[in-house]
Write a protein that holds these residues in place. Structure first.
Motif, PDB file in Angstrom:
ATOM      1  N   ALA A 120      68.407  44.850 100.811  1.00  0.00           N
ATOM      2  CA  ALA A 120      68.282  43.822 101.852  1.00  0.00           C
ATOM      3  C   ALA A 120      67.068  42.925 101.615  1.00  0.00           C
ATOM      4  O   ALA A 120      67.007  41.815 102.141  1.00  0.00           O
ATOM      5  CB  ALA A 120      68.205  44.476 103.228  1.00  0.00           C
ATOM      6  N   HIS A 121      66.108  43.387 100.799  1.00  0.00           N
ATOM      7  CA  HIS A 121      64.922  42.577 100.485  1.00  0.00           C
ATOM      8  C   HIS A 121      65.287  41.242  99.847  1.00  0.00           C
ATOM      9  O   HIS A 121      64.523  40.282  99.935  1.00  0.00           O
ATOM     10  CB  HIS A 121      63.971  43.327  99.547  1.00  0.00           C
ATOM     11  CG  HIS A 121      62.926  44.115 100.245  1.00  0.00           C
ATOM     12  ND1 HIS A 121      61.959  43.556 101.030  1.00  0.00           N
ATOM     13  CD2 HIS A 121      62.709  45.452 100.274  1.00  0.00           C
ATOM     14  CE1 HIS A 121      61.180  44.497 101.512  1.00  0.00           C
ATOM     15  NE2 HIS A 121      61.621  45.671 101.073  1.00  0.00           N
ATOM     16  N   GLU A 122      66.433  41.180  99.210  1.00  0.00           N
ATOM     17  CA  GLU A 122      66.884  39.929  98.596  1.00  0.00           C
ATOM     18  C   GLU A 122      66.936  38.798  99.623  1.00  0.00           C
ATOM     19  O   GLU A 122      66.782  37.634  99.294  1.00  0.00           O
ATOM     20  CB  GLU A 122      68.272  40.145  97.988  1.00  0.00           C
ATOM     21  CG  GLU A 122      68.906  38.922  97.398  1.00  0.00           C
ATOM     22  CD  GLU A 122      70.316  39.173  96.894  1.00  0.00           C
ATOM     23  OE1 GLU A 122      71.051  38.186  96.741  1.00  0.00           O
ATOM     24  OE2 GLU A 122      70.692  40.342  96.660  1.00  0.00           O
ATOM     25  N   TYR A 123      67.139  39.163 100.886  1.00  0.00           N
ATOM     26  CA  TYR A 123      67.313  38.168 101.951  1.00  0.00           C
ATOM     27  C   TYR A 123      66.060  37.951 102.781  1.00  0.00           C
ATOM     28  O   TYR A 123      66.048  37.076 103.645  1.00  0.00           O
ATOM     29  CB  TYR A 123      68.481  38.586 102.850  1.00  0.00           C
ATOM     30  CG  TYR A 123      69.784  38.580 102.097  1.00  0.00           C
ATOM     31  CD1 TYR A 123      70.520  37.410 101.975  1.00  0.00           C
ATOM     32  CD2 TYR A 123      70.255  39.725 101.471  1.00  0.00           C
ATOM     33  CE1 TYR A 123      71.708  37.391 101.260  1.00  0.00           C
ATOM     34  CE2 TYR A 123      71.441  39.722 100.761  1.00  0.00           C
ATOM     35  CZ  TYR A 123      72.152  38.546 100.652  1.00  0.00           C
ATOM     36  OH  TYR A 123      73.329  38.526  99.933  1.00  0.00           O
ATOM     37  N   GLY A 124      65.020  38.727 102.563  1.00  0.00           N
ATOM     38  CA  GLY A 124      63.783  38.505 103.303  1.00  0.00           C
ATOM     39  C   GLY A 124      62.994  39.777 103.557  1.00  0.00           C
ATOM     40  O   GLY A 124      63.319  40.856 103.065  1.00  0.00           O
ATOM     41  N   GLU A 125      61.955  39.620 104.357  1.00  0.00           N
ATOM     42  CA  GLU A 125      61.061  40.716 104.715  1.00  0.00           C
ATOM     43  C   GLU A 125      61.758  41.654 105.703  1.00  0.00           C
ATOM     44  O   GLU A 125      62.310  41.208 106.709  1.00  0.00           O
ATOM     45  CB  GLU A 125      59.811  40.131 105.365  1.00  0.00           C
ATOM     46  CG  GLU A 125      58.889  41.139 105.976  1.00  0.00           C
ATOM     47  CD  GLU A 125      57.845  40.489 106.888  1.00  0.00           C
ATOM     48  OE1 GLU A 125      57.122  41.266 107.522  1.00  0.00           O
ATOM     49  OE2 GLU A 125      57.778  39.262 106.976  1.00  0.00           O
ATOM     50  N   LYS A 152      75.993  46.019  97.229  1.00  0.00           N
ATOM     51  CA  LYS A 152      75.057  44.994  97.699  1.00  0.00           C
ATOM     52  C   LYS A 152      75.452  44.534  99.104  1.00  0.00           C
ATOM     53  O   LYS A 152      76.538  44.835  99.592  1.00  0.00           O
ATOM     54  CB  LYS A 152      75.025  43.801  96.751  1.00  0.00           C
ATOM     55  CG  LYS A 152      76.311  43.005  96.727  1.00  0.00           C
ATOM     56  CD  LYS A 152      76.166  41.779  95.847  1.00  0.00           C
ATOM     57  CE  LYS A 152      77.249  40.781  96.207  1.00  0.00           C
ATOM     58  NZ  LYS A 152      76.847  39.429  95.987  1.00  0.00           N
ATOM     59  N   TYR A 153      74.545  43.779  99.712  1.00  0.00           N
ATOM     60  CA  TYR A 153      74.815  43.220 101.032  1.00  0.00           C
ATOM     61  C   TYR A 153      75.467  41.847 100.888  1.00  0.00           C
ATOM     62  O   TYR A 153      75.128  41.085  99.986  1.00  0.00           O
ATOM     63  CB  TYR A 153      73.524  43.060 101.839  1.00  0.00           C
ATOM     64  CG  TYR A 153      72.994  44.361 102.377  1.00  0.00           C
ATOM     65  CD1 TYR A 153      73.548  44.930 103.514  1.00  0.00           C
ATOM     66  CD2 TYR A 153      71.955  45.018 101.749  1.00  0.00           C
ATOM     67  CE1 TYR A 153      73.079  46.126 104.012  1.00  0.00           C
ATOM     68  CE2 TYR A 153      71.472  46.219 102.238  1.00  0.00           C
ATOM     69  CZ  TYR A 153      72.038  46.766 103.379  1.00  0.00           C
ATOM     70  OH  TYR A 153      71.566  47.958 103.863  1.00  0.00           O
TER      71      TYR A 153
END
Length: 118
Positions: free
Chosen positions: A31-36, A105-106
């Protein structure tokens, strides 16, 4: 595209053999791919107190940005519903990350809330 925040509703927990809550071994790193990553409900007993649930959901919804942020629906269904309700009440669209087991992946999804269906 600017990365925002990824609201993890509740860190996945389970009971251990002694009957205590412990973190489940679920890797949320993808989920880090999309932000903090931001854990909304850190206390596993949050669902037991309605005031805590609504206060935390409203606090998270106040900083939620429908353009850059996402919600990962893990944890208690009651807490997931409270967060979605609070975002919808604010008139914003709910963007969620849905796990795809096959791809590992998400995938981002857009959810309409009653407040945004007009």
């Amino acid at each position: 595209m600017a990365k925002g925040k990824v609201f993890i509703i509740q860190e996945p927990m389970q009971f251990d053999r002694a009957g205590a809550f412990v973190k489940k071994r679920i890797n949320l790193e993808a989920a880090h791919e999309y932000g903090e990553l931001v854990i909304v409900f850190e206390n596993p007993h949050s669902v037991l107190d309605r005031r805590i649930v609504m206060d935390k959901a409203h606090q998270a919804a106040e900083i939620y940005n429908e353009e850059t942020d996402y919600v990962v629906p893990v944890g208690s269904p009651t807490l997931i519903a409270a967060m979605a309700w609070a975002i919808g009440l604010s008139g914003r669209k709910l963007r969620m990350l849905e796990w795809d087991r096959g791809l590992g992946k998400y995938n981002p999804t857009l959810c309409e809330t009653l407040a945004t269906i007009t």
